[in-house]
Design a protein around this motif. Structure first.
Motif, PDB file in Angstrom:
ATOM      1  N   ILE A  79       0.824  -1.204   0.000  1.00  0.00           N
ATOM      2  CA  ILE A  79       0.000   0.000   0.000  1.00  0.00           C
ATOM      3  C   ILE A  79       0.865   1.265   0.000  1.00  0.00           C
ATOM      4  CG2 ILE A  79      -1.611   1.371   1.415  1.00  0.00           C
ATOM      5  CD1 ILE A  79      -2.922  -1.313   2.212  1.00  0.00           C
ATOM      6  N   THR A  80       1.924   1.261   0.787  1.00  0.00           N
ATOM      7  CA  THR A  80       2.740   2.468   0.910  1.00  0.00           C
ATOM      8  C   THR A  80       3.495   2.803  -0.375  1.00  0.00           C
ATOM      9  OG1 THR A  80       4.556   1.226   1.899  1.00  0.00           O
ATOM     10  CG2 THR A  80       2.999   2.314   3.408  1.00  0.00           C
ATOM     11  N   GLN A  81       3.613   1.878  -1.288  1.00  0.00           N
ATOM     12  CA  GLN A  81       4.273   2.199  -2.543  1.00  0.00           C
ATOM     13  C   GLN A  81       3.492   3.240  -3.346  1.00  0.00           C
ATOM     14  OE1 GLN A  81       4.612  -1.006  -5.373  1.00  0.00           O
ATOM     15  NE2 GLN A  81       2.471  -1.577  -5.138  1.00  0.00           N
ATOM     16  N   PHE A  82       2.204   3.394  -3.048  1.00  0.00           N
ATOM     17  CA  PHE A  82       1.376   4.345  -3.772  1.00  0.00           C
ATOM     18  C   PHE A  82       1.391   5.734  -3.138  1.00  0.00           C
ATOM     19  CE2 PHE A  82      -0.436   0.127  -4.584  1.00  0.00           C
ATOM     20  CZ  PHE A  82      -0.316   0.106  -5.960  1.00  0.00           C
ATOM     21  N   HIS A  83       1.956   5.831  -1.968  1.00  0.00           N
ATOM     22  CA  HIS A  83       2.029   7.116  -1.283  1.00  0.00           C
ATOM     23  C   HIS A  83       3.288   7.854  -1.712  1.00  0.00           C
ATOM     24  CE1 HIS A  83       2.813   9.926   2.040  1.00  0.00           C
ATOM     25  NE2 HIS A  83       1.497  10.013   2.040  1.00  0.00           N
ATOM     26  N   LYS A  84       3.125   9.052  -2.159  1.00  0.00           N
ATOM     27  CA  LYS A  84       4.293   9.820  -2.612  1.00  0.00           C
ATOM     28  C   LYS A  84       4.476  11.042  -1.773  1.00  0.00           C
ATOM     29  CE  LYS A  84       4.649   7.769  -6.868  1.00  0.00           C
ATOM     30  NZ  LYS A  84       5.626   7.365  -7.665  1.00  0.00           N
TER      31      LYS A  84
END
Length: 84
Positions: A79-84
């Motif tokens: 999920i955190t890969q989508f947070h920029k």
């Protein structure tokens, strides 16, 4: 991750996971918190176990259920890969 998100979509299964965050429990201990048959709770446990969100451990005549934190870590990482 099989159907992790589908498994997490059910409130009863999320409640079971909440119960298991602090300690291991037997199916009987888990089912005592719900107004449903132990067979229904066992079905929820089966789904959680199939999706590797929990695992079971036999201790004597009892089977205890635990959270499988590595799967939660994997989901969080994804999920955190989508947070920029």
């Amino acid at each position: 991750m099989r159907d992790v998100f589908k498994a997490l979509s059910d409130q009863t299964r999320r409640d079971i996971l909440e119960m298991l965050k602090d300690k291991k429990l037997t199916a009987s201990e888990i089912s005592s918190h719900f107004d449903m048959s132990q067979a229904s709770v066992s079905q929820h446990l089966k789904i959680l176990k199939y999706n590797d969100l929990i695992y079971s451990e036999r201790q004597g005549k009892y089977i205890y259920y635990h959270l499988n934190l590595s799967v939660f870590e994997e989901v969080i990482k994804w999920i955190t890969q989508f947070h920029k």
